[in-house]
Write a protein that holds these residues in place. Structure first.
Motif, PDB file in Angstrom:
ATOM      1  N   VAL A   1      44.243  35.695  32.174  1.00  0.00           N
ATOM      2  CA  VAL A   1      45.008  36.151  31.015  1.00  0.00           C
ATOM      3  C   VAL A   1      46.008  37.221  31.437  1.00  0.00           C
ATOM      4  O   VAL A   1      47.153  37.247  30.960  1.00  0.00           O
ATOM      5  CB  VAL A   1      44.064  36.682  29.914  1.00  0.00           C
ATOM      6  N   ALA A   2      45.582  38.090  32.378  1.00  0.00           N
ATOM      7  CA  ALA A   2      46.496  39.120  32.866  1.00  0.00           C
ATOM      8  C   ALA A   2      47.721  38.484  33.509  1.00  0.00           C
ATOM      9  O   ALA A   2      48.852  38.915  33.287  1.00  0.00           O
ATOM     10  CB  ALA A   2      45.784  40.029  33.868  1.00  0.00           C
ATOM     11  N   MET A   3      47.476  37.436  34.320  1.00  0.00           N
ATOM     12  CA  MET A   3      48.602  36.732  34.958  1.00  0.00           C
ATOM     13  C   MET A   3      49.539  36.152  33.905  1.00  0.00           C
ATOM     14  O   MET A   3      50.764  36.246  34.016  1.00  0.00           O
ATOM     15  CB  MET A   3      48.086  35.569  35.808  1.00  0.00           C
TER      16      MET A   3
ATOM     17  N   LEU B   1      39.694  36.751  32.442  1.00  0.00           N
ATOM     18  CA  LEU B   1      40.522  37.908  32.097  1.00  0.00           C
ATOM     19  C   LEU B   1      41.654  38.084  33.108  1.00  0.00           C
ATOM     20  O   LEU B   1      42.786  38.426  32.746  1.00  0.00           O
ATOM     21  CB  LEU B   1      39.645  39.158  32.046  1.00  0.00           C
TER      22      LEU B   1
END
Lengths: 127, 501
Positions: B185-187, B182
């Protein structure tokens, strides 16, 4: 060097999220108490959620709720997508936590302890 | 075929929906559960064969399938070569494991929870199909968590102390993997502003020069997260306990399918989301290559010293997942046209799924029939359990990589690929690992057939046909893919071609 510090100060919320992530990560892998592991898992998840939500924030932005009146020009809205995704993420985290806690209850019934080291010791003695 | 473009979503939604009807069915019409579950997975298998046919021949899947018609905003399902291949593997092997499980679970699980097992099994199947099909990073996260919880739950459903502890360890490490995923994915979202894999790929290619650090961190977190979940070598600690203590059908599905689907997801993301320039700059494939090499060698060495048969098979899985990752690692971004190793690694997904689930079923049959778990007790059981041990010979020959078995074909492709990119050292690794495999698989059936039997006073329960037939079919498949792998390799070559573009 100065640039790095400046960008860290400017983006302090990313920094805090990463620090929380590392705290959770470290606790999860090093502590032997199973409940602490679950708490650490939650800290880690929360840190990622915080990071995610801050990505969508716009300085001085308003909540993206449209009313009947057309918005005045020059008003920014924050990005609603990360917040919406994180709602799903929270639900997922809750279900994993619930399952982990129910497993701990069962483990306590069988071993009489919730300490991973003691459990390993008990299993070592049996073999 | 009518409405074929809707098949992917019907398959996933149908399996997930049916999973929740299962407990009701168990209260209401107890003996309907098994036939309904088998029917559901058979339909899913037929659908995935239709999808693979359509992907190869037709053009219905050239465009992705946008949920609810929200083009470019919503979640996209995309059936490409690799995901349709994976769908066929999941449902083909999954169906046979389920048929086997009906007999085995009657002994291993208490009456009260048996209906729940089919719930979890269908959830797992539906979520794995979703993981193969989805083209959306966040949707992938949701499916990953469904897979993680249901995979842990099919271990802990057999409530004994080992299973519970193993399942908890699995859950914690897999939660760690999810956290890393996660964050990654945020990056990615931070740079690109998209969740859709294709759009992420396009945007990332533009942002390579501007945000190299973000992309680097995202990529390494991705490798760590999928490495934990698919038990890449130094991150494998949860696997042996989890796979060895679970009920035999669960072990078969976990070792055969669940660890592979994460490898497929990693291939999808690594080659489609991340631009090729960054793979050239960062030695990520080399890192994967060395981790997989260590896994191949150490997995086999750990397997040699095990006494428990299922634990030995579990350690052997760590070595075998190494081959899949070796295929990824041998891909050289400087020479993207040399794809043979990647084809070999992906082919090993099928071969290992077939042979390892077969071996776990044989382990289950031995436990079911004679209650024997330790390898040293297997002396002389070949005369009493003839067919399972004959099939075991095929399975171990395939593990070692003897010609005319499936394992040989994937090792051959990996070795050819290693030579093509000028890394002959890894051919040696493959040969050394084959020898190590021979050291721990061969003595089992040699002793089973040739040693003095110590089981004069052990009663061998007759094995029901529903447990034997899937094992025999899988044994046949091992030989089939060893003799005639051309269609599978054809699909995989197109898959790799479309990934590299």
């Amino acid at each position: 060097m100065m640039e790095t510090i400046e960008s860290l100060l400017h983006n302090y919320y990313y920094f805090i999220a990463v620090v929380l992530f590392v705290i959770g990560f470290h606790t999860m892998l090093t502590h032997s108490n199973l409940i602490k592991k679950v708490i650490a898992m939650n800290i880690m998840d929360t840190s990622v959620f915080l990071l995610f939500v801050t990505i969508g924030y716009v300085q001085g932005g308003r909540p993206p709720i449209m009313d009947a009146v057309t918005p005045p020009a020059g008003v920014d809205y924050i990005n609603p997508l990360p917040s919406a995704l994180i709602l799903t993420g929270i639900i997922v985290a809750i279900s994993v936590t619930a399952y982990a806690l129910s497993l701990i209850v069962k483990i306590y019934k069988f071993y009489g302890t919730i300490d991973a080291d003691e459990i390993a010791e008990i299993r070592g003695r049996e073999e | 075929m009518p409405a074929i473009e809707h098949y992917p979503i019907i398959m996933v939604a149908g399996l997930l929906l049916l999973a929740f009807i299962m407990p009701l069915l168990y209260i209401w019409k107890r003996n309907w559960c098994e036939p309904v579950a088998i029917f559901a997975i058979s339909v899913a298998l037929v659908m995935s064969l239709c999808i693979i046919y359509e992907v190869v021949q037709g053009d219905a899947f050239e465009e992705g399938y946008w949920m609810g018609g929200w083009e470019h905003f919503g979640i996209e399902f995309k059936a490409d070569y690799l995901s349709s291949y994976m769908l066929a593997v999941i449902h083909g092997v999954g169906l046979l494991i389920l048929i086997y499980g009906i007999g085995d679970l009657k002994k291993e699980l208490v009456e009260k929870v048996r209906g729940w097992y089919y719930t979890l099994y269908l959830l797992l199947m539906g979520a794995m199909s979703g993981m193969a099909l989805t083209n959306d990073l966040f949707n992938l996260f949701v499916f990953m968590e469904i897979v993680a919880i249901s995979a842990c739950a099919i271990i802990s459903i057999k409530e004994d102390r080992e299973c519970l502890e193993a399942s908890f360890k699995y859950l914690i490490l897999s939660a760690m993997g999810t956290g890393c995923y996660l964050l990654s994915v945020a990056m990615i979202y931070m740079i690109t502003g998209y969740m859709n894999l294709d759009m992420v790929g396009e945007t990332m290619a533009l942002g390579v020069g501007e945000y190299p650090l973000n992309i680097l961190v995202a990529m390494s977190l991705m490798v760590v997260s999928f490495g934990v979940k698919s038990a890449l070598f130094p991150l494998h600690v949860w696997l042996p306990d989890a796979h060895a203590s679970a009920p035999s059908p669960s072990s078969a599905v976990l070792s055969g399918l669940v660890i592979k689907i994460y490898a497929v997801a990693l291939v999808h993301i690594l080659f489609r989301a991340f631009p090729m320039e960054i793979l050239k700059e960062v030695p990520m494939t080399d890192i994967i290559l060395w981790m997989s090499t260590l896994g191949i060698i150490f997995g086999s060495i750990f397997a040699m010293v095990q006494e428990n048969f299922k634990k030995m098979l579990a350690y052997s899985s760590i070595a075998q997942i190494g081959y899949v990752f070796m295929g990824i690692g041998l891909f050289d971004p400087e020479r993207p046209e040399e794809t043979e190793a990647l084809v070999g690694g992906l082919l090993h997904i099928l071969n290992h799924a077939v042979m390892k689930s077969m071996l776990f079923m044989i382990a289950g049959i031995i436990i079911y029939s004679a209650g024997l778990k330790k390898i040293r007790d297997f002396d002389g059981i070949g005369n009493r359990l003839k067919w399972p041990m004959y099939i075991f010979i095929i399975g171990s020959a395939s593990m070692v990589g003897i010609p005319i078995t499936g394992g040989f074909m994937s090792k051959l492709h990996l070795a050819q690929g290693a030579i093509a990119v000028d890394m002959p050292f890894f051919v040696m690794v493959i040969i050394a690992s084959s020898l190590l495999n021979a050291i721990y698989y061969m003595p089992i059936f040699i002793n089973a057939f040739l040693s003095e039997s110590k089981h004069e006073n052990v009663t061998f329960k007759p094995v029901p046909g529903s447990m034997m037939i899937p094992v025999v079919i899988l044994g046949g498949l091992v030989l089939l893919f060893g003799i005639y792998p051309a269609p599978v390799i054809g699909v995989l070559e197109s898959a790799v071609e479309s990934l590299i573009q």
